[in-house]
Design a protein around this motif. Structure first.
Motif, mmCIF file in Angstrom:
data_model
loop_
_atom_site.group_PDB
_atom_site.id
_atom_site.type_symbol
_atom_site.label_atom_id
_atom_site.label_comp_id
_atom_site.label_asym_id
_atom_site.label_seq_id
_atom_site.Cartn_x
_atom_site.Cartn_y
_atom_site.Cartn_z
ATOM 1 N N UNK A 283 0.848 -1.215 0.000
ATOM 2 C CA UNK A 283 0.000 0.000 0.000
ATOM 3 C C UNK A 283 0.878 1.258 0.000
ATOM 4 N N UNK A 284 1.909 1.239 0.853
ATOM 5 C CA UNK A 284 2.784 2.424 0.956
ATOM 6 C C UNK A 284 3.515 2.667 -0.363
ATOM 7 N N UNK A 285 3.958 1.583 -0.995
ATOM 8 C CA UNK A 285 4.655 1.738 -2.280
ATOM 9 C C UNK A 285 3.716 2.347 -3.313
ATOM 10 N N UNK A 286 2.485 1.900 -3.285
ATOM 11 C CA UNK A 286 1.511 2.432 -4.254
ATOM 12 C C UNK A 286 1.287 3.914 -4.032
ATOM 13 N N UNK A 287 1.211 4.302 -2.749
ATOM 14 C CA UNK A 287 1.000 5.731 -2.454
ATOM 15 C C UNK A 287 2.185 6.562 -2.942
ATOM 16 N N UNK A 288 3.365 5.958 -2.958
ATOM 17 C CA UNK A 288 4.560 6.668 -3.461
ATOM 18 C C UNK A 288 4.646 6.604 -4.990
ATOM 19 N N UNK A 289 3.669 5.951 -5.606
ATOM 20 C CA UNK A 289 3.636 5.870 -7.072
ATOM 21 C C UNK A 289 4.561 4.815 -7.644
ATOM 22 N N UNK A 290 5.014 3.887 -6.790
ATOM 23 C CA UNK A 290 5.917 2.831 -7.283
ATOM 24 C C UNK A 290 5.115 1.667 -7.881
ATOM 25 N N UNK A 291 5.740 0.943 -8.789
ATOM 26 C CA UNK A 291 5.080 -0.205 -9.424
ATOM 27 C C UNK A 291 4.907 -1.336 -8.413
ATOM 28 N N UNK A 292 3.679 -1.832 -8.309
ATOM 29 C CA UNK A 292 3.464 -3.002 -7.443
ATOM 30 C C UNK A 292 2.792 -4.136 -8.214
ATOM 31 N N UNK A 293 2.293 -3.818 -9.393
ATOM 32 C CA UNK A 293 1.660 -4.872 -10.197
ATOM 33 C C UNK A 293 2.742 -5.573 -11.013
#
Ligand code: KG4
Ligand code: ZN
Length: 380
Positions: free
Chosen positions: A239-249
């Motif tokens: 979740x935190x990575x997504x909020x930072x705009x990092x790729x998680x998919x």
């Protein structure tokens, strides 16, 4: 006399194994000396994939649909017919009851109609002895001594003390199973079900973080494990990575890897590192418990036998191998061919049981969804 010699089955007699506890339809023929003559597993993954997990109703129907072809293939590969079968074994639980009923009813009916001895086998007992099967079709080894059995799968994370067939549970998961945690993290990162083997393959693409990112939980002084905390921590980090705009998919990274064998693109690296850290912590917990147990019990058995779907995990296999070397233990890792659900392990467990218990009455064996393994094999 070793229990092997007390078995009522000769080395040329065949045991028919049937396994339908979850989403694999499996049939095997195992000889009286533990040799796997044929083992066929038909996966239902494609049928369940759109739902992101196993759908019980679909699983039972698929077992019914797949059984004729799966059993025909097993008999064809073994070059034999039903007339050559001396014993029938089917999984009776734990698992999805609708799925279990398909294989169990088949086995019970066959045994009854042909007046053959029948064993209803506990699924975990199948896994527990599977490290003693030979992947290349040689005779199975006699696992009748004293060993510590570790079963790590989608439904279980358990440690057992096994002495001459008597099983004592040393510890188990207090919440999620290890494979379940792998699958949930995989799903959250856009990977197809089951995520475990894919998370493992993707974690191989990056270096392990120097500092472990996730702490290893303790469950007092017991051999119990817990995976729900680790799963939540990993999900929060995603979740935190997504909020930072990092790729998680990681679906396209996985597709590329599968199609072209291409290594990770830079933007996927943080997500892959997270997977590697998750895998390290998940595996680390198993190692941590084994090490504490062996440190505290000087007379713990020399043989450690590890089985179940997650026993295919590369990191787990490497770590266990070096741990066992350090401790001077005799490690038996299940051959990859028999790590996931299969019917050879069910036929094999029945063969072992035939040495010290009489067969079950095929008219009375019931399927069960839950139930731990333990105690005297005669009461199982
Ligand atoms: O033993 P199994 O086929 O079925 C059960 O009895 O549960 O285990 C299936 C589980 C799934 O959760 C799958 O994701 C996991 O084993 N699994 C793995 C790996 N291969 C299979 N988990 C981590 N790493 C792997 N290489
Ligand atoms: Zn299993």
């Amino acid at each position: 006399m070793s229990p092997l010699h007390r078995r009522p089955f000769g080395k040329d007699q065949l045991i028919l194994g049937i396994e339908t506890s979850c989403d694999d339809t499996a049939c095997a023929l195992v000889a009286g000396d533990g040799r796997v003559v044929s083992s066929v597993v038909s996966s239902q993954l494609e049928a369940h994939r759109p739902f992101g997990g196993v759908v019980p109703e679909i699983a039972s129907r698929e077992h019914l649909r797949n059984w004729p072809a799966v059993s025909a293939e097993a008999f064809e590969k073994a070059g034999c017919t039903l007339d050559d079968v001396a014993l029938v074994a089917a999984t009776r639980g734990p698992g999805l009851v609708g799925s279990l009923l398909v294989g169990l009813t088949l086995g019970r009916t066959l045994a009854f109609a042909r007046s053959l001895p029948f064993f209803g086998v506990h699924h975990l007992e199948g896994h527990l002895y599977s490290p003693f099967l030979d992947a290349d079709g040689a005779a199975g080894e006699e696992p009748m001594g004293h060993f510590v059995g570790v079963v790590v799968s989608g439904g279980h994370s358990s440690f057992f003390d096994v002495r001459a067939g008597r099983v004592t549970t040393l510890g188990e998961t207090r919440d999620d199973a290890i494979g379940e945690a792998f699958d949930k993290i995989g799903k959250r990162m856009g990977l197809p079900f089951p995520g475990g083997p894919i998370v493992d393959a993707l974690a191989e693409l990056v270096e392990l973080p120097e500092e472990p990112s996730f702490p290893i939980p303790r469950c007092g002084d017991t051999l119990d494990v817990s995976y729900s905390g680790l799963k939540t921590q990993a999900l929060q980090q995603i979740d935190r990575m997504e909020r930072r705009g990092e790729t998680t998919d990681l679906s396209s990274t996985y597709e590329t890897l599968r199609r072209d064998g291409v290594r990770a693109v830079a933007e996927a690296v943080p997500a892959l590192e997270l997977l590697a850290a998750f895998r390290q912590a998940a595996v680390g917990q198993i190692l941590d418990r084994l090490e504490s147990y062996y440190a505290a019990h000087a007379s713990a058995p020399e043989v450690v036998a590890v089985s179940g779907g997650v026993a295919a995990n590369r990191h787990l296999r490497r770590e266990l191998t070096s741990w066992a070397e350090r401790r001077g233990l005799d490690l038996r890792l299940v051959p990859l061919r028999f790590s996931g659900d299969n019917a050879a392990m069910i036929a094999h467990a029945a063969l072992l049981r035939s040495a010290y218990s009489s067969p079950d009455d095929p008219r009375r064996v019931e399927a069960f969804s839950r139930g731990s393994l333990g105690g005297d094999p005669r009461e199982r």
